[in-house]
Design a protein around this motif. Structure first.
Motif, PDB file in Angstrom:
ATOM      1  N   UNK A 197      32.813  -1.894 -39.525  1.00 49.08           N
ATOM      2  CA  UNK A 197      32.996  -1.004 -38.381  1.00 49.08           C
ATOM      3  C   UNK A 197      33.741  -1.764 -37.282  1.00 49.08           C
ATOM      4  N   UNK A 198      34.716  -1.090 -36.676  1.00 42.49           N
ATOM      5  CA  UNK A 198      35.481  -1.658 -35.567  1.00 42.49           C
ATOM      6  C   UNK A 198      35.120  -0.858 -34.320  1.00 42.49           C
ATOM      7  N   UNK A 199      34.571  -1.558 -33.326  1.00 43.66           N
ATOM      8  CA  UNK A 199      34.099  -0.917 -32.100  1.00 43.66           C
ATOM      9  C   UNK A 199      35.043  -1.267 -30.960  1.00 43.66           C
ATOM     10  N   UNK A 200      35.447  -0.251 -30.210  1.00 39.96           N
ATOM     11  CA  UNK A 200      36.284  -0.446 -29.026  1.00 39.96           C
ATOM     12  C   UNK A 200      35.363  -0.623 -27.818  1.00 39.96           C
ATOM     13  N   UNK A 201      35.391  -1.802 -27.236  1.00 45.97           N
ATOM     14  CA  UNK A 201      34.428  -2.128 -26.178  1.00 45.97           C
ATOM     15  C   UNK A 201      34.674  -1.357 -24.881  1.00 45.97           C
ATOM     16  N   UNK A 202      35.910  -1.201 -24.406  1.00 44.63           N
ATOM     17  CA  UNK A 202      36.081  -0.438 -23.148  1.00 44.63           C
ATOM     18  C   UNK A 202      35.605   1.008 -23.258  1.00 44.63           C
ATOM     19  N   UNK A 203      35.914   1.695 -24.354  1.00 44.36           N
ATOM     20  CA  UNK A 203      35.508   3.089 -24.496  1.00 44.36           C
ATOM     21  C   UNK A 203      34.106   3.237 -25.073  1.00 44.36           C
ATOM     22  N   UNK A 204      33.579   2.198 -25.685  1.00 42.37           N
ATOM     23  CA  UNK A 204      32.235   2.248 -26.223  1.00 42.37           C
ATOM     24  C   UNK A 204      32.090   3.117 -27.448  1.00 42.37           C
ATOM     25  N   UNK A 205      33.132   3.216 -28.278  1.00 43.94           N
ATOM     26  CA  UNK A 205      33.045   4.047 -29.471  1.00 43.94           C
ATOM     27  C   UNK A 205      33.674   3.335 -30.648  1.00 43.94           C
ATOM     28  N   UNK A 206      33.368   3.833 -31.826  1.00 46.63           N
ATOM     29  CA  UNK A 206      33.922   3.271 -33.040  1.00 46.63           C
ATOM     30  C   UNK A 206      35.320   3.833 -33.264  1.00 46.63           C
ATOM     31  N   UNK A 207      36.285   2.966 -33.582  1.00 46.83           N
ATOM     32  CA  UNK A 207      37.667   3.396 -33.775  1.00 46.83           C
ATOM     33  C   UNK A 207      38.115   3.267 -35.220  1.00 46.83           C
ATOM     34  N   UNK A 208      37.353   2.561 -36.059  1.00 48.93           N
ATOM     35  CA  UNK A 208      37.731   2.439 -37.464  1.00 48.93           C
ATOM     36  C   UNK A 208      36.474   2.166 -38.277  1.00 48.93           C
ATOM     37  N   UNK A 209      36.482   2.679 -39.514  1.00 49.34           N
ATOM     38  CA  UNK A 209      35.306   2.568 -40.390  1.00 49.34           C
ATOM     39  C   UNK A 209      35.821   2.406 -41.813  1.00 49.34           C
ATOM     40  N   UNK A 210      35.567   1.256 -42.404  1.00 45.66           N
ATOM     41  CA  UNK A 210      36.121   0.910 -43.718  1.00 45.66           C
ATOM     42  C   UNK A 210      34.972   0.668 -44.682  1.00 45.66           C
ATOM     43  N   UNK A 211      35.116   1.165 -45.886  1.00 45.83           N
ATOM     44  CA  UNK A 211      34.164   0.906 -46.965  1.00 45.83           C
ATOM     45  C   UNK A 211      34.874   0.158 -48.077  1.00 45.83           C
ATOM     46  N   UNK A 212      34.213  -0.843 -48.633  1.00 50.22           N
ATOM     47  CA  UNK A 212      34.769  -1.632 -49.732  1.00 50.22           C
ATOM     48  C   UNK A 212      33.821  -1.598 -50.922  1.00 50.22           C
ATOM     49  N   UNK A 213      34.334  -2.030 -52.069  1.00 51.27           N
ATOM     50  CA  UNK A 213      33.525  -2.006 -53.287  1.00 51.27           C
ATOM     51  C   UNK A 213      32.408  -3.030 -53.229  1.00 51.27           C
ATOM     52  N   UNK A 214      32.681  -4.198 -52.670  1.00 49.32           N
ATOM     53  CA  UNK A 214      31.685  -5.262 -52.570  1.00 49.32           C
ATOM     54  C   UNK A 214      31.324  -5.481 -51.102  1.00 49.32           C
ATOM     55  N   UNK A 215      30.067  -5.738 -50.842  1.00 48.36           N
ATOM     56  CA  UNK A 215      29.602  -5.963 -49.478  1.00 48.36           C
ATOM     57  C   UNK A 215      30.223  -7.227 -48.907  1.00 48.36           C
ATOM     58  N   UNK A 216      30.516  -7.198 -47.623  1.00 48.75           N
ATOM     59  CA  UNK A 216      31.134  -8.325 -46.929  1.00 48.75           C
ATOM     60  C   UNK A 216      30.042  -9.266 -46.430  1.00 48.75           C
ATOM     61  N   UNK A 217      30.208 -10.546 -46.724  1.00 45.77           N
ATOM     62  CA  UNK A 217      29.242 -11.553 -46.284  1.00 45.77           C
ATOM     63  C   UNK A 217      29.700 -12.336 -45.068  1.00 45.77           C
ATOM     64  N   UNK A 218      30.996 -12.384 -44.804  1.00 48.15           N
ATOM     65  CA  UNK A 218      31.508 -13.114 -43.653  1.00 48.15           C
ATOM     66  C   UNK A 218      32.869 -12.586 -43.277  1.00 48.15           C
TER      67      UNK A 218
END
Length: 895
Positions: free
Chosen positions: A604-625
């Motif tokens: 999830x990519x959050x835009x701090x000034x507006x306080x909302x999510x601007x992008x949401x990505x799903x992948x096949x394998x979970x991200x660890x870092x």
């Protein structure tokens, strides 16, 4: 903006994630896959290719293959992405064969030559013999293809009680192959007549699977490697076993003979050990324990050379040379990556080219985004030598897996500038990035306890450790000495739970710690006194500070991300929505975005000034870092059960990105590939990304309909409109004298040595000789009466600027032409045009008045605003002293 926009608290939630909800229609708004790094070779054996005096190694990596030059193990080329995973690779002359499913593809470098079809199951064994390509599929069917035409030469179907495991062509045996099975049988077949010639009854395999067969330098003698660690040297002509060897540490996976006149056999085992056998004395010569961390998948000697190439399932390719006095081998070159999935990645330095990663394989690695040959593992000391002396495995002496690390590039050349903490370890370790090795100092806490998190101050002088017992310790990175315990040794101001996050501001004034007891504590950095305590409301499991804007991101056990202003210690944002443990987070370099990853396989990519999510990505394998590059170019991610590191490019740097609404569902995206992104259709063909189709009527002129929109020169006369001229064309006018002073030559210009002094030249940037005048014209001019009084007006040429200024008094459109003329000139030429006006060069004061009229007219039009300002700056700088002496001129300047 963080003071004004983030003055009030806001929240934003996202719904729970369902794999079926992920959209695949369009890609991410902000990121697109770039490429994967850290992959060297997969579990398939490599293939050697000899072209002239050079040797190349062909390795497969998932759905693509790579070629390395054996001279320096440098990457020669990389194939495009194939539709399916490669099961086997082979080489014949200039061709490379790849088995993908039931199909075999022949390549010449990166170009497809032909395909071989005929198998009904996946091909897992290939062997080129002369003009034939032998292939065996998992359904126990063997085809012999004609390499030049792709036609099937012969087909042999083996019975179900003879499952083919390996194939070898014995030297001087025309159209013959030796076939080994998983049931321990060994047979000799004629591929032309498709007949079984002989079954070797005297090979005592005892029903153990035959893993590999290798031809020896002696005709009729082959080496057979078995799954129980035995090596049988057998004469296939007489069907007599010459002798046997036994390797005690696992089954044999690969065999290879030296061909430079030395009777040596090298065997690789599934435990990663290489054993060198002395065939003359029939004994072990030497061993290379832990040559690979996992099973050895391939061993081959270069022809007529004491050089050996080995590969392993640990994602490594190594070159060994036998040049020691005792006949042992030493490591010459290697290419390797993580053998187990990395768990934490961080960019190092400010250029965005270097990456550090820690993995479950207990390795701490450096990766370069520019040159692959710079990739290496940071040394943990002479582990191989210690392991031999202590009779232990090298893996037993390695440090435990890294759980957290911190870096600071400022003190890179002075002392150790990297600090790590390890799973269950009560000591923190320093590393020198300059030497790519473990540092001199081990940081031991006064009260032993497992270390959970680490941090380095912005100056690089201090290291901060967060402990499992709730204490926070400060150490000096140069000396390794303990300096301070925050809150005191016996104070009750410390945390009551394990500390999972520490951060230091950019000025070394405040240190912040977050604990599992659900509190944030703010400490004075030098005195260690407690400033304030903030109750979060949930156990803190991760903490990240953006030092430039002072925003503190806190991950809590309730799967929320809280944003605090570290200066006012106020909660300004709460981001909710992840449905599983949040694994990592990263700020963008400008501090506008916060990127979070979770075990629910989303980012999830959050835009701090507006306080909302601007992008949401799903992948096949979970991200660890994950980690954002300091330049903002890439986002690096590591994934579960993947040994590579994946780079995603930031779209905002090369295209216009518009975020209209908050995404309702995650967008599923495939992971980047080693060779980059390439569209592959279902039939395996490659093409450019498809373009949207236009519905065109035959009666409509397409060229007239498809018109690009042009921006008007001026939207409204009341708006001040900027020019379309690059800054390089007008910005130097503001500092032209300084630029000339810097560019002033050290030595005076020298005249050409052989230039005739009597030839006149024309005035231009490139001097040219004046051509001879026409004789008739010359005589006519000689007969004309000439005044003996020289007029200064005739000596001063009229420039384009003076001409257009004079025309501008009668027709203001000439001023627009003058602006276009100045746009076409260089900064030096513009300065020269202004200097050729006025009394100083023989002109009148009226020329300066016309110049002021030109600027007044152009400013009233509100066009080319910044350009006219730069021209006016240059004009007033040259003629300002003259203009202030005339009241009429002063009046116009006030206008």
């Amino acid at each position: 903006y963080q003071r004004r926009v983030m003055g009030t608290q806001s929240t934003w939630g996202i719904t729970s994630i369902n794999s079926k909800m992920a959209k695949t229609v369009s890609g991410s708004v902000l990121f697109q896959p770039f490429r994967a790094i850290g992959y060297v070779i997969d579990s398939n054996p490599f293939a050697l290719q000899a072209l002239g005096t050079e040797h190349f190694v062909i390795v497969s990596i998932g759905k693509s293959f790579q070629m390395y030059n054996c001279a320096k193990l440098t990457l020669t080329f990389m194939s495009p992405q194939l539709p399916r995973k490669i099961r086997a690779v082979a080489s014949h002359k200039q061709l490379v064969f790849t088995a993908i499913g039931a199909q075999i593809v022949a390549w010449k470098r990166v170009s497809t030559v032909r395909t071989y079809n005929g198998h009904d199951a996946a091909v897992h064994i290939m062997l080129p013999i002369g003009d034939l390509l032998i292939s065996v599929a998992e359904d126990n069917v063997m085809h012999s293809f004609m390499i030049d035409s792709g036609d099937i030469f012969s087909t042999i179907t083996f019975p179900s009680n003879f499952s083919v495991s390996c194939v070898m062509h014995p030297s001087t045996y025309l159209n013959k192959i030796v076939v080994g099975s998983n049931q321990g049988g060994l047979q000799l077949w004629n591929i032309k007549s498709k007949k079984l010639i002989h079954t070797f009854q005297n090979v005592k395999t005892n029903g153990v699977a035959v893993r590999c067969i290798e031809q020896s330098p002696v005709v009729d003698v082959v080496a057979i490697g078995l799954a129980d660690g035995r090596i049988i040297l057998h004469n296939i002509k007489l069907d007599i076993t010459l002798f046997e060897f036994k390797q005690a540490d696992g089954g044999i996976t690969s065999l290879s003979f030296r061909s430079d006149g030395t009777a040596t056999l090298v065997s690789g085992s599934e435990c990663g050990t290489l054993v060198i056998w002395d065939l003359e004395n029939k004994r072990i010569h030497s061993t290379i324990p832990d040559a690979h961390h996992l099973a050895v998948t391939g061993v081959q000697f270069l022809a007529k050379q004491p050089v050996m190439i080995t590969s392993g399932a640990d994602n490594s390719l190594k070159m060994w040379i036998f040049d020691q006095g005792d006949g042992t081998a030493r490591l010459l070159k290697s290419r390797s990556g993580h053998s187990a999935a990395p768990t934490k990645v961080r960019f190092y330095g400010d250029n965005g080219h270097n990456l550090l990663s820690a993995g479950q394989d207990r390795a701490f690695r450096f990766f370069s985004l520019i040159q692959q040959q710079q990739n290496r593992e940071l040394s943990q000391g002479h582990l191989a030598k210690k392991a031999r002396l202590m009779r232990l495995k090298e893996s037993d002496l390695r440090l435990s897996p890294i759980t957290d690390f911190a870096t600071c590039a400022i003190r890179e050349r002075d002392w150790s500038n990297v600090i790590t903490c390890h799973a269950g370890d009560e000591q923190a370790y320093t590393w020198s990035f300059e030497r790519f090795a473990l540092g001199k100092h081990v940081l031991k806490c006064p009260v032993p306890s497992a270390i959970r998190c680490v941090e380095i101050s912005a100056c690089g002088n201090f290291g901060i450790l967060g402990l499992d017992n709730g204490r926070v310790e400060k150490f000096n990175m140069q000396s390794g000495f303990h300096r301070l315990t925050f809150g005191g040794v016996n104070s009750d101001e410390g945390h009551t739970g394990a500390v999972y996050g520490v951060a230091v501001d950019g000025l070394n004034r405040v240190m912040i710690s977050g604990s599992y007891d659900g509190t944030l504590k703010f400490w004075e950095f030098y005195s260690g006194k407690l400033i304030a305590t903030e109750t979060v409301g949930s156990p803190v499991v991760q903490l990240l500070l953006h030092r430039d804007n002072g925003l503190l991101a806190v991950v809590t056990d309730d799967l929320n991300v809280r944003i605090y202003d570290s200066h006012t210690r106020r909660l300004v944002r709460i981001f909710r929505g992840h449905t599983n443990r949040i694994t990592d987070m990263a700020f963008s370099p400008d501090g506008r975005w916060l990127v979070t990853s979770s075990m629910d396989a989303t980012v999830a990519v959050w835009d701090l000034p507006s306080g909302r999510m601007v992008d949401w990505i799903a992948t096949k394998k979970a991200i660890t870092g994950l980690s954002f590059s300091p330049t903002g170019d890439y986002l690096a991610t590591s994934h579960v059960n993947n040994v590579g590191i994946y780079l995603w490019s930031n779209k905002t740097l090369f295209s216009s990105v518009f975020v209209n609404s908050t995404p309702k569902h995650p967008v599923f995206m495939k992971l980047p590939t080693v060779s980059g992104i390439e569209d592959v259709s279902e039939d395996g063909s490659r093409s450019l990304p498809s373009l949207p189709k236009l519905a065109v009527d035959n009666d409509i002129n397409v060229e007239e309909e498809l018109q690009l929109m042009e921006s008007p020169e001026q939207v409204d006369p009341s708006f001040k409109t900027l020019s379309d001229i690059p800054k390089a064309k007008w910005l130097p006018l503001l500092n032209l004298e300084l630029i000339r002073e810097r560019n002033k030559p050290i030595e005076p210009a020298k005249a050409p040595e052989k230039a005739p002094f009597f030839l006149p030249t024309t005035k231009s940037a490139n001097p040219m000789f004046v051509p001879a005048a026409n004789d008739a014209a010359t005589k006519e001019e000689d007969n004309m009466p000439v005044s003996r009084i020289v007029s200064m007006k005739h000596l001063r040429p009229q420039t384009t600027m003076t001409r257009l200024l004079n025309e501008g008094r009668r027709n203001p459109e000439a001023f627009d032409k003058l602006t276009q003329h100045l746009k076409s000139l260089s900064p030096s030429a513009i300065d020269l045009e202004f200097r050729q006006l006025g009394p100083l060069v023989g002109g009148g004061l009226d020329e300066l008045e016309y110049g002021l009229d030109f600027f007044i007219h152009q400013l009233q039009t509100n066009r080319n605003f910044e350009l006219i300002q730069a021209y006016m700056h240059c004009f007033l700088k040259v003629h300002g002293d003259t203009l202030v002496t005339d009241p009429a001129m002063v009046s116009k300047m006030n206008r």
